[in-house]
Design an enzyme around this catalytic site. Structure first.
Site, PDB file in Angstrom:
ATOM      1  N   CYS A  73      36.038  78.822  36.811  1.00 11.36           N
ATOM      2  CA  CYS A  73      37.204  79.652  37.136  1.00 11.36           C
ATOM      3  C   CYS A  73      38.460  78.791  37.256  1.00 11.36           C
ATOM      4  CB  CYS A  73      36.956  80.399  38.444  1.00 11.36           C
ATOM      5  SG  CYS A  73      38.417  81.285  39.007  1.00 11.36           S
ATOM      6  N   ASN A 176      45.779  93.942  38.660  1.00  7.65           N
ATOM      7  CA  ASN A 176      44.771  94.670  37.889  1.00  7.65           C
ATOM      8  C   ASN A 176      43.445  94.168  38.408  1.00  7.65           C
ATOM      9  OD1 ASN A 176      46.765  95.642  36.129  1.00  7.65           O
ATOM     10  ND2 ASN A 176      46.490  93.937  34.718  1.00  7.65           N
ATOM     11  N   HIS A 189      43.382  87.881  42.287  1.00  8.64           N
ATOM     12  CA  HIS A 189      44.739  87.465  41.924  1.00  8.64           C
ATOM     13  C   HIS A 189      45.536  88.647  41.403  1.00  8.64           C
ATOM     14  CE1 HIS A 189      43.029  87.675  37.884  1.00  8.64           C
ATOM     15  NE2 HIS A 189      44.243  87.572  37.380  1.00  8.64           N
TER      16      HIS A 189
HETATM   17 ZN    ZN Z   1      37.788  81.437  41.244  1.00  8.34          ZN
END
Ligand code: ZN
Ligand code: ZN
Length: 374
Positions: A73, A176, A189
């Site tokens: 990520c 979103n 986020h």
């Molecule tokens: Zn992450």
């Protein structure tokens, strides 16, 4: 935001990253040593004469990271030698320029093209990412109140700073969530878009509010809010300064609009305590969305700030939250009537959606929000 809680650093390719801290004194001295070069996009803005609206053509974004496994990520903090977009090993809230922006601050040139066939100009503007937490697995609805406060302050800071730039006409803070809404990263986020024009939907709202005001001398939004409160059937939650309700003509199966009771134009215009109440109620609404089917709802959660060009008399801030999920196993897709004709067909009665969202109640960690049902 007090300057002690805001720290700007540069990433290896020159992009800006800002740490927003809940406690002063954190260093954030970690340096981004990745071998990355600037990917300035070549997006273009084209005007569609039939619909009187700008469209962003961003063909260069096809290569962006798409749903990487959690260990790769790019929004998690850098740890154990794995460098991500955030150099430090922990953070509260960070905002940084998107590596794959739909709009980027390229030098503006004169628009060209034939007016009827459509104008074309460079895709100026800015696209920022805001990470709500360094915890990959959490969600906005579960964030503690201190974090929600920090996010609210970061939105205000970004709105002010981006609007101060000559090429920005509108700042859009939104989240979103869920692959069903096109999310390419699972990390909690949101995004902040600074458009070089007023988005068409907002332009339409401002136009309608101006018409209403010229007829009645009153704010359209204040009038809608008052009539929703009088009716009460679609009210989901209220706090001292805010009301959240399902719009009478909701387009989506689950849709909520949340208004400040006072006539306020945008996030920077909210008093600090009121801003904090706003973000807390936003989290409460999102928690209710997750409770409806007992599963993480895909959603869009977007602050509709009045554009600076709008007359303050008709400018009223609101939050818009909606989901494409209509049952535990079915999604709403935009078919011909919606996408070609612009006529939405909603399979859920707005009054029923409001009842379900009221029944869904607040998440246990949201008790301090003091929401109550009428
Ligand atoms: Zn992450
Ligand atoms: Zn108003």
């Amino acid at each position: 935001v007090p300057s002690s809680t805001r720290r700007l650093v540069r990433l290896a390719d020159g992009r800006a990253l800002i740490y927003y801290d809940e406690r002063p004194g954190r260093e954030h001295g970690a340096v981004d040593r990745r071998d990355i070069t600037p990917l300035r996009g070549a997006s273009e803005i084209r005007w569609d004469a039939l619909h009187d609206e700008w469209v962003i053509i961003a063909a260069h974004r096809q290569e962006r990271t798409h749903l990487p496994p959690a260990e790769h990520c790019p929004l998690c903090p850098s740890r154990d030698g794995k460098a991500t977009e955030i150099p430090d090993s922990s953070y509260d809230v960070v905002v940084f320029e998107n590596r794959f922006p739909s709009l980027s601050g390229a030098a503006a040139t004169t628009p060209h093209g034939d007016g009827a066939a459509g104008l074309r100009r460079p895709g100026t503007g800015y696209c920022e990412v805001i990470c709500f937490s360094d915890d990959h697995a959490t969600t906005f609805a579960r964030l503690p109140s201190a974090r929600l406060r920090t996010i609210g302050h970061a939105w205000v800071d970004r709105t002010r700073e981006l609007l101060a730039r000559a090429d920005v006409d509108y700042v859009f803070c939104f989240e979103n969530r869920g692959e069903e809404t096109g999310v390419t990263l699972h990390h909690p986020h949101g995004q902040i878009y600074a458009y070089p024009f007023v988005p068409p939907r907002m332009q339409q709202v401002v136009r309608n509010a101006a018409d209403h005001h010229s007829r009645t001398r009153r704010c359209l939004h204040c009038d809608v809010l008052a009539s929703e409160l009088r009716d009460g059937a679609r009210v989901v939650a209220t706090t001292t300064h805010f009301v959240a309700f399902v719009p009478v003509a909701a387009r989506w199966p689950f849709e909520v609009r949340m208004y400040p009771r006072a006539h306020v134009a945008d996030l920077p215009a909210l008093d600090t305590a009121v801003l904090e109440e706003a973000v807390a109620l936003q989290a409460d609404i999102l928690a209710r969305f997750d409770s409806v089917f007992g599963l993480r709802m895909p959603y869009v959660s977007a602050w509709m700030q009045a554009p600076p060009v709008a007359d303050r008399a008709v400018a009223h801030l609101y939050l818009q939250v909606f989901s494409v999920r209509r049952t535990a196993s079915k999604l709403k897709y935009l078919a011909g009537s919606e996408s070609a004709a612009g006529v939405f067909i909603n399979d859920v009665l707005p009054e029923d959606a409001a009842q379900r969202l009221r029944d869904a109640g607040a998440h246990p960690t949201r008790q301090e929000v003091r929401t109550h049902v009428r």
